[in-house]
Enzyme design. Sequence first.
Site, PDB file in Angstrom:
ATOM      1  N   GLU A  24      -4.687 -66.879  31.276  1.00  0.00           N
ATOM      2  CA  GLU A  24      -5.822 -66.909  32.517  1.00  0.00           C
ATOM      3  C   GLU A  24      -6.152 -65.566  33.212  1.00  0.00           C
ATOM      4  OE1 GLU A  24      -3.512 -68.899  31.922  1.00  0.00           O
ATOM      5  OE2 GLU A  24      -4.120 -70.955  32.245  1.00  0.00           O
ATOM      6  N   VAL A  25      -4.950 -64.819  33.340  1.00  0.00           N
ATOM      7  CA  VAL A  25      -5.203 -63.420  34.313  1.00  0.00           C
ATOM      8  C   VAL A  25      -6.317 -62.471  33.486  1.00  0.00           C
ATOM      9  CG1 VAL A  25      -3.910 -61.540  35.401  1.00  0.00           C
ATOM     10  CG2 VAL A  25      -3.099 -63.835  35.534  1.00  0.00           C
ATOM     11  N   LYS A  59       5.894 -45.998  28.372  1.00  0.00           N
ATOM     12  CA  LYS A  59       6.559 -47.368  28.138  1.00  0.00           C
ATOM     13  C   LYS A  59       7.481 -47.478  29.018  1.00  0.00           C
ATOM     14  CE  LYS A  59       8.584 -47.706  24.100  1.00  0.00           C
ATOM     15  NZ  LYS A  59       8.475 -48.731  23.448  1.00  0.00           N
ATOM     16  N   TRP A 110       8.020 -53.417  16.557  1.00  0.00           N
ATOM     17  CA  TRP A 110       6.947 -54.352  17.116  1.00  0.00           C
ATOM     18  C   TRP A 110       7.127 -55.754  16.898  1.00  0.00           C
ATOM     19  CZ3 TRP A 110       2.487 -50.003  16.434  1.00  0.00           C
ATOM     20  CH2 TRP A 110       2.402 -48.997  17.276  1.00  0.00           C
ATOM     21  N   HIS A 139       2.567 -40.625  10.174  1.00  0.00           N
ATOM     22  CA  HIS A 139       1.676 -40.297  11.108  1.00  0.00           C
ATOM     23  C   HIS A 139       2.540 -40.919  12.261  1.00  0.00           C
ATOM     24  CE1 HIS A 139      -1.258 -40.128  14.339  1.00  0.00           C
ATOM     25  NE2 HIS A 139      -1.265 -41.370  14.582  1.00  0.00           N
ATOM     26  N   HIS A 143      -8.481 -40.664  22.000  1.00  0.00           N
ATOM     27  CA  HIS A 143      -8.219 -41.764  22.891  1.00  0.00           C
ATOM     28  C   HIS A 143      -9.680 -41.534  23.917  1.00  0.00           C
ATOM     29  CE1 HIS A 143      -4.193 -40.916  21.297  1.00  0.00           C
ATOM     30  NE2 HIS A 143      -4.261 -42.369  21.336  1.00  0.00           N
TER      31      HIS A 143
END
Length: 750
Positions: free
Chosen positions: A18-19, A110, A554, A634, A687
């Site tokens: 929802e957020v 992080k 991950w 990489h 980026h």
Amino acid sequence: MSIITSTVGYPRIGKNREVKKALESFWRDELTADKLLQIVREVEETSWKIQAETGIEQIGIGDATLYDQVLDWSVRFGLIPARFQPFTGLERYEAMARGKDGVPALEMTKWFDTNYHYLVPEITSDISPKADWGDFREMVKRGLTILGKKAVPIILGPLTLLRLSRLEGVNLGDFLSKLLPLYSSLLTELKELGIEEVQLHEPALVFGDAPSLKEHFQAAYAEFAQADVAINLVTYFDDLGETFPWVIELPVAAISLDFTRGRNLDLIKTYGWQGKKRLGIGIVDARNIWLLRPQQIIPIVSEIQALVSDISLQPSASLQFVPYDSRREKHLPEQLRNVLSFAEQKLQEVNFLAQIIAGNNREEALTEDLITAHWEAFQKFSTTNDLVEEKLKNLTVKDFQRSLSYSLRLSEQVALPPLPTTTIGSFPQTQEVRKLRLKYKQGELNQTEYQKAIDAEIAKCIQLQEEIGLDVLVHGEFERTDMVEYFGQQLVGFAFTEHGWVQSYGSRYVRPPIIYRDVVRNAPMTVREFQFAQSLTKKPVKAMLTGPVTIINWSFTRTDIPRRDQAFQIAIALREEIADLETAGAQVIQVDEPALREGLPLKVERWSDYLSWAVDAFRLTTAIAQSQTQIHTHMCYSEFGDIIKDIERLDADVLSIENSRSNNRTLQEIAQGGYSHQVGNGVYDIHSPVVPTVEQLISQLQEGTATLPLKQIWVNPDCGLKTRRWEEVIPALKNMVEATKKLRDELNLS
Ligand code: GLN
Ligand code: ZN
């Protein structure tokens, strides 16, 4: 003896995201600020009620956030860098979180060793902190109304706030003395509202450099002791290490420690406990998704109990790192689902433990018999006959070693012009490409139709790269949603949730895969797309794999075998893929390891153990490659100074790094460290949407040629291009190739 149950944070994204949805609608001007805040409050209050209903006695409140809780505290203490001063209210908050009207956002990094990212507070000498905690006060009032005495406000502690900040021209101690009066008045205000206890979160105490903060901690907490409100000093993610003896002497009512990581138990046994303090036993693992195993946990709690009389049982950290409710994953086999434990299940586990320890035999949602039955059923379900264990046992030194050393194999590898140009793998993931994958997933396209459509994208991409004049091409990764998920879905041993979202940062949530049994590769995973791409061009196409360490870091991993073994299992699967790619004609193969560096343990003394198996896993993956095959790797956001020897030990032929944003620091570290293999020096920042000019690129390249011998240098963007648009990518790559050609001419290399 007294036992209570507590929590120190809960998921705040909403069971149905929802957020995120509200926030993104708000950004698109489709939702008012009031409505947005209302939705966030509803999500928050629902989570309070669930915690209360489960029977938690001290519920941490105040960690709900629009974007990031560290940003919230920056704002509450008025840590607003000058460039955000022109904005106010939610606009300012948004500008700090994601940048606005050309004003760059705060830096993001992080949160300890988790995959959550927080916004780094910036403190410059012109900032004087001031109180702006109306939102927090309002939250506490609601908390008291709904939860009464169970409500325990969570406050980010001053030393952790400062330790995580970027201090520019500001001394930590000086700034602390300005902050402390604000903290004290916050505590007093909370007391006046009717709060009896607060949690001050100080995870900075587990950093290796925490001993240097001793005097500051002592000064701060001596001051807070005046406020007449009980303080629970909460730490997590690792042990207190050297700080233990003085931390337990701090004048607080309770201290919470993580007993799922590090050696806090040993520390208590060595130094004892401070009699009157309550100990928060963070024993339900907040960082993993497995049902607890009472036989492993209860003995630990009993041992602690023999040494400490006043205890609280609780999750090891905020539950924000796990999804809400495993029962919703109806598509998963029951045997697996029953041993999963997300936030709601973890609350039950806390309760269950408290009942067992207190010797109560109340009717509980969880019982020891039930847990045993679940694990036994899972055991049967997940046992494998795939000889994985045997393959691991039979590994020899040779399996980790390429057949020829770097200097000898170099001349056997693909011949390329000096300063070879390439990209990192992915090309723009457009709306159409996403739609394609979705249609396939929902059965609207059959496999043949889908592959044909993907191949059309690959063909366009190859043609474009030919036109631009790149030297080593890629297929573009159009078939991949996510670089870990794509492999997990094709390997045996991974499970995927439907609702298992956790917050990565702000409005970005991820569903980490779950490794639940031995990993096995049944069929090639990337060969078809590679082969098609290579069939279209005479130039070498670089095949793309995600490395074992990144896949491990991950994912939610198993707890019954070491991470090292899980990484090796994945390495064996990837090794088979490399052999198949070679058979299909691959001369260049890239194994991405963006998460290798970020997986480093918090305490430096544990680095070598991690690096040893992480580098071995990479070597195990790639050593199978013939000496003619050029292996690339990489890594993004890398700082290598302190681990350059380990990077060297990867023995990749070419390493591509993020460099453009670090002002070539990484490149210098590499050169100074004596790195002798080739380096793809990221020449522009993907980026940002800005297209670099030929001149900028030439000067970036010249930095490279000034730092490293020419034969070591590659030319490439600093990361994959999937988040960019074609309109940005095409001119940027054209400029990159043109800059390279100019430099070759200048150096008489053409
Ligand atoms: N090959 C991946 C890509 O280009 C690498 C992404 C990453 O390192 N994060 O997208
Ligand atoms: Zn990258």
